[in-house]
Design a protein around this motif. Structure first.
Motif, PDB file in Angstrom:
ATOM      1  N   ALA A 111       0.849  -1.188   0.000  1.00 32.40           N
ATOM      2  CA  ALA A 111       0.000   0.000   0.000  1.00 32.40           C
ATOM      3  C   ALA A 111       0.888   1.243   0.000  1.00 32.40           C
ATOM      4  CB  ALA A 111      -0.904  -0.006   1.228  1.00 32.40           C
ATOM      5  N   PRO A 112       0.509   2.279  -0.724  1.00 32.58           N
ATOM      6  CA  PRO A 112       1.323   3.505  -0.756  1.00 32.58           C
ATOM      7  C   PRO A 112       1.467   4.113   0.639  1.00 32.58           C
ATOM      8  CG  PRO A 112      -0.389   3.530  -2.444  1.00 32.58           C
ATOM      9  CD  PRO A 112      -0.696   2.386  -1.546  1.00 32.58           C
ATOM     10  N   ALA A 113       2.535   4.833   0.851  1.00 34.10           N
ATOM     11  CA  ALA A 113       2.752   5.506   2.130  1.00 34.10           C
ATOM     12  C   ALA A 113       1.578   6.444   2.404  1.00 34.10           C
ATOM     13  CB  ALA A 113       4.071   6.291   2.093  1.00 34.10           C
ATOM     14  N   GLY A 114       1.074   6.401   3.596  1.00 34.81           N
ATOM     15  CA  GLY A 114      -0.050   7.253   3.964  1.00 34.81           C
ATOM     16  C   GLY A 114      -1.407   6.620   3.733  1.00 34.81           C
ATOM     17  N   GLN A 115      -1.447   5.511   2.997  1.00 33.27           N
ATOM     18  CA  GLN A 115      -2.732   4.822   2.762  1.00 33.27           C
ATOM     19  C   GLN A 115      -2.929   3.792   3.877  1.00 33.27           C
ATOM     20  OE1 GLN A 115      -3.876   3.449  -1.310  1.00 33.27           O
ATOM     21  NE2 GLN A 115      -4.311   1.468  -0.315  1.00 33.27           N
ATOM     22  N   ASN A 116      -3.558   4.233   4.919  1.00 31.88           N
ATOM     23  CA  ASN A 116      -3.764   3.364   6.075  1.00 31.88           C
ATOM     24  C   ASN A 116      -5.113   2.667   6.015  1.00 31.88           C
ATOM     25  OD1 ASN A 116      -1.284   3.991   7.230  1.00 31.88           O
ATOM     26  ND2 ASN A 116      -2.106   5.753   8.348  1.00 31.88           N
ATOM     27  N   ALA A 117      -5.123   1.488   6.559  1.00 33.51           N
ATOM     28  CA  ALA A 117      -6.359   0.698   6.635  1.00 33.51           C
ATOM     29  C   ALA A 117      -6.751   0.538   8.091  1.00 33.51           C
ATOM     30  CB  ALA A 117      -6.143  -0.673   5.987  1.00 33.51           C
ATOM     31  N   GLU A 118      -8.040   0.645   8.340  1.00 33.35           N
ATOM     32  CA  GLU A 118      -8.556   0.415   9.694  1.00 33.35           C
ATOM     33  C   GLU A 118      -9.141  -0.998   9.750  1.00 33.35           C
ATOM     34  OE1 GLU A 118     -12.319   2.209  11.677  1.00 33.35           O
ATOM     35  OE2 GLU A 118     -10.656   3.537  12.234  1.00 33.35           O
ATOM     36  N   VAL A 119      -8.669  -1.761  10.699  1.00 32.92           N
ATOM     37  CA  VAL A 119      -9.053  -3.172  10.786  1.00 32.92           C
ATOM     38  C   VAL A 119      -9.709  -3.444  12.146  1.00 32.92           C
ATOM     39  CG1 VAL A 119      -8.265  -5.567  10.767  1.00 32.92           C
ATOM     40  CG2 VAL A 119      -7.174  -3.871   9.271  1.00 32.92           C
ATOM     41  N   THR A 120     -10.869  -4.041  12.082  1.00 30.57           N
ATOM     42  CA  THR A 120     -11.535  -4.541  13.284  1.00 30.57           C
ATOM     43  C   THR A 120     -11.628  -6.057  13.155  1.00 30.57           C
ATOM     44  OG1 THR A 120     -12.867  -2.527  13.440  1.00 30.57           O
ATOM     45  CG2 THR A 120     -13.589  -4.423  14.733  1.00 30.57           C
ATOM     46  N   GLY A 121     -11.280  -6.750  14.202  1.00 28.16           N
ATOM     47  CA  GLY A 121     -11.329  -8.211  14.119  1.00 28.16           C
ATOM     48  C   GLY A 121     -11.054  -8.869  15.451  1.00 28.16           C
ATOM     49  N   LEU A 122     -10.809 -10.164  15.402  1.00 30.55           N
ATOM     50  CA  LEU A 122     -10.599 -10.956  16.600  1.00 30.55           C
ATOM     51  C   LEU A 122      -9.138 -11.367  16.723  1.00 30.55           C
ATOM     52  CD1 LEU A 122     -13.717 -13.317  16.391  1.00 30.55           C
ATOM     53  CD2 LEU A 122     -13.509 -11.132  17.607  1.00 30.55           C
ATOM     54  N   LEU A 123      -8.595 -11.178  17.908  1.00 30.51           N
ATOM     55  CA  LEU A 123      -7.216 -11.574  18.169  1.00 30.51           C
ATOM     56  C   LEU A 123      -7.138 -13.096  18.239  1.00 30.51           C
ATOM     57  CD1 LEU A 123      -4.787  -9.943  20.675  1.00 30.51           C
ATOM     58  CD2 LEU A 123      -5.016 -12.414  20.637  1.00 30.51           C
ATOM     59  N   ARG A 124      -6.169 -13.656  17.537  1.00 31.86           N
ATOM     60  CA  ARG A 124      -5.985 -15.110  17.493  1.00 31.86           C
ATOM     61  C   ARG A 124      -4.545 -15.453  17.862  1.00 31.86           C
ATOM     62  NH1 ARG A 124      -9.298 -17.955  14.384  1.00 31.86           N
ATOM     63  NH2 ARG A 124      -8.486 -19.636  15.708  1.00 31.86           N
ATOM     64  N   MET A 125      -4.370 -16.634  18.429  1.00 35.90           N
ATOM     65  CA  MET A 125      -3.037 -17.079  18.814  1.00 35.90           C
ATOM     66  C   MET A 125      -2.337 -17.771  17.642  1.00 35.90           C
ATOM     67  SD  MET A 125      -3.067 -15.890  21.805  1.00 35.90           S
ATOM     68  CE  MET A 125      -1.424 -16.450  22.255  1.00 35.90           C
ATOM     69  N   SER A 126      -1.021 -17.702  17.658  1.00 33.44           N
ATOM     70  CA  SER A 126      -0.215 -18.337  16.610  1.00 33.44           C
ATOM     71  C   SER A 126      -0.470 -19.838  16.570  1.00 33.44           C
ATOM     72  CB  SER A 126       1.266 -18.059  16.866  1.00 33.44           C
ATOM     73  OG  SER A 126       2.086 -18.658  15.888  1.00 33.44           O
ATOM     74  N   GLU A 127      -0.301 -20.433  15.387  1.00 35.70           N
ATOM     75  CA  GLU A 127      -0.526 -21.868  15.179  1.00 35.70           C
ATOM     76  C   GLU A 127       0.770 -22.514  14.680  1.00 35.70           C
ATOM     77  OE1 GLU A 127      -5.170 -21.129  13.762  1.00 35.70           O
ATOM     78  OE2 GLU A 127      -3.615 -21.604  12.287  1.00 35.70           O
ATOM     79  N   PRO A 128       1.673 -22.833  15.593  1.00 35.76           N
ATOM     80  CA  PRO A 128       3.013 -23.278  15.188  1.00 35.76           C
ATOM     81  C   PRO A 128       3.140 -24.739  14.780  1.00 35.76           C
ATOM     82  CG  PRO A 128       2.871 -23.178  17.572  1.00 35.76           C
ATOM     83  CD  PRO A 128       1.548 -22.683  17.050  1.00 35.76           C
ATOM     84  N   LYS A 129       2.104 -25.535  14.875  1.00 31.91           N
ATOM     85  CA  LYS A 129       2.255 -26.976  14.653  1.00 31.91           C
ATOM     86  C   LYS A 129       1.809 -27.448  13.272  1.00 31.91           C
ATOM     87  CE  LYS A 129       1.850 -28.122  19.565  1.00 31.91           C
ATOM     88  NZ  LYS A 129       1.150 -28.928  20.585  1.00 31.91           N
ATOM     89  N   GLY A 130       1.585 -26.540  12.368  1.00 25.78           N
ATOM     90  CA  GLY A 130       1.133 -26.965  11.046  1.00 25.78           C
ATOM     91  C   GLY A 130      -0.338 -27.336  11.077  1.00 25.78           C
ATOM     92  N   GLY A 131      -0.811 -27.856   9.959  1.00 25.36           N
ATOM     93  CA  GLY A 131      -2.209 -28.251   9.862  1.00 25.36           C
ATOM     94  C   GLY A 131      -2.420 -29.207   8.707  1.00 25.36           C
ATOM     95  N   PHE A 132      -3.620 -29.790   8.636  1.00 22.77           N
ATOM     96  CA  PHE A 132      -3.952 -30.742   7.577  1.00 22.77           C
ATOM     97  C   PHE A 132      -2.941 -31.892   7.549  1.00 22.77           C
ATOM     98  CE2 PHE A 132      -5.648 -26.637   6.341  1.00 22.77           C
ATOM     99  CZ  PHE A 132      -6.951 -26.941   5.976  1.00 22.77           C
ATOM    100  N   LEU A 133      -2.435 -32.245   8.754  1.00 18.31           N
ATOM    101  CA  LEU A 133      -1.458 -33.332   8.912  1.00 18.31           C
ATOM    102  C   LEU A 133      -0.158 -33.058   8.164  1.00 18.31           C
ATOM    103  CD1 LEU A 133      -3.838 -36.429   8.570  1.00 18.31           C
ATOM    104  CD2 LEU A 133      -3.100 -35.257  10.658  1.00 18.31           C
ATOM    105  N   ARG A 134       0.134 -31.781   7.960  1.00 18.08           N
ATOM    106  CA  ARG A 134       1.368 -31.420   7.254  1.00 18.08           C
ATOM    107  C   ARG A 134       2.031 -30.261   7.989  1.00 18.08           C
ATOM    108  NH1 ARG A 134       0.480 -31.290   0.812  1.00 18.08           N
ATOM    109  NH2 ARG A 134       2.740 -31.554   0.955  1.00 18.08           N
ATOM    110  N   SER A 135       3.359 -30.212   7.899  1.00 16.28           N
ATOM    111  CA  SER A 135       4.127 -29.133   8.522  1.00 16.28           C
ATOM    112  C   SER A 135       4.359 -28.020   7.519  1.00 16.28           C
ATOM    113  CB  SER A 135       5.473 -29.665   9.033  1.00 16.28           C
ATOM    114  OG  SER A 135       5.279 -30.681   9.999  1.00 16.28           O
ATOM    115  N   ASN A 136       4.459 -26.806   8.024  1.00 24.88           N
ATOM    116  CA  ASN A 136       4.746 -25.668   7.159  1.00 24.88           C
ATOM    117  C   ASN A 136       6.128 -25.820   6.511  1.00 24.88           C
ATOM    118  OD1 ASN A 136       2.317 -24.265   7.782  1.00 24.88           O
ATOM    119  ND2 ASN A 136       3.220 -23.557   9.701  1.00 24.88           N
TER     120      ASN A 136
END
Length: 289
Positions: free
Chosen positions: A155-180
């Motif tokens: 995004a260009p400098a000065g083009q800010n976005a306002e975000v509302t949402g839910l805080l989520r914790m990191s998911e370090p163990k991979g998913g779908f039975l596969r590792s990142n």
């Protein structure tokens, strides 16, 4: 000559009567079985009570999360609070943040939603003070492998976005039975630390934010994506089978108690039969005499 067959018959009857007398359990075996029944009753009852405690804890957690989700948005935890961020205290907290999207560092993460299979778009949002928060801008029905080849401009400098949402914790163990696989840019879970390292990001919050539907739609108009992500698809569900577990353990406790009661009742009946058999044997012996 007549005494021998009489004695033989008499001895035979006495032997048969003796053999017909039932044999009671020994006191040691009876005590052992009773103690086992009592032991299992206490163990199962304790496990049932533990599940009742867990049920209350889970219901309290659900109530707290529900309150967070429907509360007014607040500022996300800053760097000073990052070491204290935890799922129990912070996950699903509704937050509001403003910053510039670094679209060039977007990471597509394998996803499966009610809209089908595709990818989450995780994009760093650089805040005014320089910190970075990964934002899940939403879902697109495109394979992550195809999205990984796309090149997006920040995004260009000065083009800010306002975000509302839910805080989520990191998911370090991979998913779908596969590792990142950061080297191949293949992501199966939203592992904040690994994504930050792979994209060369510094001062990154240890959590990410799921943008809600309104935020995703508002920012999609200026985002450079070929397909606009759909936000607000966070699934909030808690596995809660503690009541079933508690009832199961309590049922087993009652069965153990019932087994002990049956054992004692059976032993009393058995001993009564022994007394009756002994009495009958004595009567037969006296009649033969």
């Amino acid at each position: 000559m007549s005494q021998t067959p009489i004695n033989g018959v008499k001895q035979g009857k006495e032997s048969g009567a003796a053999q017909a007398v039932p044999v009671s359990r020994t006191k040691a075996s009876l005590l052992l079985l009773t103690l086992l029944a009592g032991f299992f009753f206490l163990v199962f009852a304790a496990l049932g009570s533990w599940q009742v405690y867990r049920l209350q804890w889970k219901l309290d957690l659900i109530a707290k999360v529900d309150a967070r989700v429907h509360a007014a948005p607040v500022a996300p935890p800053g760097p000073a609070l990052w070491p204290q961020v935890s799922a129990q205290r912070d996950e699903y907290k509704r937050v509001l943040l403003t910053g510039r999207y670094l679209y060039s560092k977007t990471v597509p993460v394998q996803a499966s939603t009610d809209l089908g299979s595709g990818a989450w778009l995780l994009t760093p949002l650089q805040l005014a003070d320089g910190e970075v928060v990964l934002v899940n801008r939403g879902f697109v029905g495109v394979s992550p492998l195809k999205l990984a080849e796309a090149s997006l401009a920040d995004a260009p400098a000065g083009q800010n976005a306002e975000v509302t949402g839910l805080l989520r914790m990191s998911e370090p163990k991979g998913g779908f039975l596969r590792s990142n696989d950061a080297a191949q840019n293949r992501w199966y879970s939203r592992d904040v630390q690994a994504i930050a390292q792979a994209k060369g990001l510094t001062s990154v919050a240890p959590y990410f934010v799921d943008a809600d539907k309104a935020s995703a739609e508002a920012n999609a108009a200026v985002a450079p994506d070929a397909q606009k992500p759909v936000g607000g698809l966070t699934v909030i569900a808690f596995h809660n089978s503690h009541l079933i577990y508690a009832l199961t353990w309590y049922a087993l406790a009652l069965m153990s108690l019932g087994a002990g009661y049956w054992l004692i009742r059976d032993e009393r009946r058995w001993r009564e039969r022994i007394r009756q058999a002994q009495s009958q044997s004595q009567s037969q012996s006296q009649s033969q005499d």
